[in-house]
Design a protein around this motif. Structure first.
Motif, short mmCIF file in Angstrom:
data_model
loop_
_atom_site.label_atom_id
_atom_site.label_comp_id
_atom_site.label_asym_id
_atom_site.label_seq_id
_atom_site.Cartn_x
_atom_site.Cartn_y
_atom_site.Cartn_z
N GLU A 1 19.75 4.91 26.45
CA GLU A 1 21.14 4.92 26.93
C GLU A 1 21.26 5.39 28.38
OE1 GLU A 1 24.97 3.95 26.85
OE2 GLU A 1 23.56 3.57 25.22
N MET A 2 20.46 6.36 28.77
CA MET A 2 20.55 6.90 30.14
C MET A 2 20.25 5.83 31.19
SD MET A 2 19.22 10.85 29.90
CE MET A 2 17.51 10.41 29.73
N LEU A 3 19.49 4.79 30.81
CA LEU A 3 19.18 3.72 31.77
C LEU A 3 20.44 2.99 32.25
CD1 LEU A 3 15.97 1.92 30.48
CD2 LEU A 3 16.21 3.41 32.46
N ARG A 4 21.50 3.06 31.46
CA ARG A 4 22.75 2.40 31.84
C ARG A 4 23.38 3.06 33.07
NH1 ARG A 4 23.27 -1.18 28.03
NH2 ARG A 4 22.59 -0.74 25.92
N ASP A 5 22.96 4.29 33.34
CA ASP A 5 23.40 4.99 34.55
C ASP A 5 22.44 4.59 35.67
OD1 ASP A 5 23.85 6.76 36.65
OD2 ASP A 5 23.96 8.52 35.36
N ARG A 6 22.93 3.81 36.60
CA ARG A 6 22.06 3.28 37.66
C ARG A 6 21.42 4.39 38.47
NH1 ARG A 6 25.44 -1.57 40.26
NH2 ARG A 6 23.63 -1.61 41.61
N ASP A 7 22.14 5.47 38.69
CA ASP A 7 21.56 6.60 39.44
C ASP A 7 20.37 7.19 38.70
OD1 ASP A 7 23.39 6.37 41.53
OD2 ASP A 7 24.78 7.81 40.64
N GLU B 1 8.50 -0.79 39.58
CA GLU B 1 9.24 -1.96 40.05
C GLU B 1 10.35 -2.34 39.06
OE1 GLU B 1 6.13 -4.79 40.68
OE2 GLU B 1 5.48 -3.81 42.54
N ARG B 2 10.03 -2.28 37.78
CA ARG B 2 11.02 -2.62 36.75
C ARG B 2 12.19 -1.64 36.76
NH1 ARG B 2 10.20 -5.30 31.47
NH2 ARG B 2 12.34 -5.64 30.78
N LEU B 3 11.89 -0.35 36.90
CA LEU B 3 12.94 0.66 36.93
C LEU B 3 13.79 0.54 38.19
CD1 LEU B 3 10.87 3.60 35.48
CD2 LEU B 3 12.88 2.54 34.40
N GLU B 4 13.17 0.21 39.30
CA GLU B 4 13.94 -0.02 40.53
C GLU B 4 14.92 -1.17 40.35
OE1 GLU B 4 10.89 -0.58 43.47
OE2 GLU B 4 10.68 1.58 43.83
N LEU B 5 14.48 -2.22 39.70
CA LEU B 5 15.35 -3.37 39.44
C LEU B 5 16.51 -2.97 38.53
CD1 LEU B 5 15.90 -6.39 39.80
CD2 LEU B 5 14.43 -6.81 37.83
N ILE B 6 16.23 -2.19 37.50
CA ILE B 6 17.28 -1.71 36.61
C ILE B 6 18.29 -0.88 37.40
CG2 ILE B 6 17.80 -0.21 34.63
CD1 ILE B 6 14.96 -1.07 33.55
N GLY B 7 17.79 -0.05 38.31
CA GLY B 7 18.66 0.75 39.15
C GLY B 7 19.53 -0.09 40.06
N GLN B 8 19.02 -1.22 40.51
CA GLN B 8 19.79 -2.10 41.38
C GLN B 8 20.83 -2.90 40.60
OE1 GLN B 8 16.81 -4.50 43.27
NE2 GLN B 8 16.05 -2.82 44.52
N THR B 9 20.44 -3.41 39.45
CA THR B 9 21.32 -4.31 38.70
C THR B 9 22.17 -3.60 37.67
OG1 THR B 9 19.69 -4.78 36.97
CG2 THR B 9 19.64 -6.19 38.95
N GLY B 10 21.67 -2.50 37.12
CA GLY B 10 22.38 -1.81 36.05
C GLY B 10 22.33 -2.55 34.72
N GLU B 11 21.54 -3.60 34.64
CA GLU B 11 21.46 -4.40 33.43
C GLU B 11 20.46 -3.80 32.45
OE1 GLU B 11 20.78 -8.55 34.18
OE2 GLU B 11 22.15 -8.52 35.89
N VAL B 12 20.95 -3.51 31.25
CA VAL B 12 20.11 -2.98 30.18
C VAL B 12 20.35 -3.83 28.94
CG1 VAL B 12 19.56 -0.98 28.76
CG2 VAL B 12 20.23 -0.65 31.15
N ASP B 13 19.38 -4.68 28.64
CA ASP B 13 19.48 -5.53 27.46
C ASP B 13 18.39 -5.11 26.47
OD1 ASP B 13 17.16 -6.49 28.64
OD2 ASP B 13 17.97 -8.44 29.16
#
Length: 113
Positions: free
Chosen positions: A25-31, A73-85
């Motif tokens: 769930e915390m991944l949904r927070d882009r920061d 790299e994957r986490l940086e992308l998640i931080g940029q997009t905020g997409e968590v599927d």
């Protein structure tokens, strides 16, 4: 060599302290995703620098280092997009499991010194 591994060990302790092994769930927070990516980056750099200072590197360590690079790299992308599927959540839990494996390998290396 021992000081290098102990430093890497402390960095992995800090990284593991940032994760929630039960929820993505915390991944949904882009920061948070960006902070986690930064912590993975520090771990990757320390592991890579430590490996470069040694002449003999086991295949497992090299694979773990490469995995950290991909995770970073994957986490940086998640931080940029905020997409968590669902796929992102699967990656996260695999990442958490990998951290514990890497941590065990570090502990084993320390015990051999």
């Amino acid at each position: 060599m021992k000081e290098t591994i102990e430093s890497i060990n402390r960095q992995f302790d800090a990284l593991i302290a940032k994760i929630d092994p039960l929820s993505a769930e915390m991944l949904r927070d882009r920061d948070y995703a960006v902070q986690l990516a930064d912590c993975v980056t520090r771990s990757y750099v320390m592991l890579n620098d430590g490996m470069n200072s040694e002449h003999e590197v086991c295949c497992a360590c090299a694979l773990e280092r490469d995995y950290l690079r991909e995770a970073m790299e994957r986490l940086e992308l998640i931080g940029q997009t905020g997409e968590v599927d669902t796929e992102t959540e699967r990656f996260y839990f695999e990442f958490v499991a990998s951290l514990w494996t890497i941590r065990r390998h570090i502990a084993a290396a320390l015990s051999r010194l």
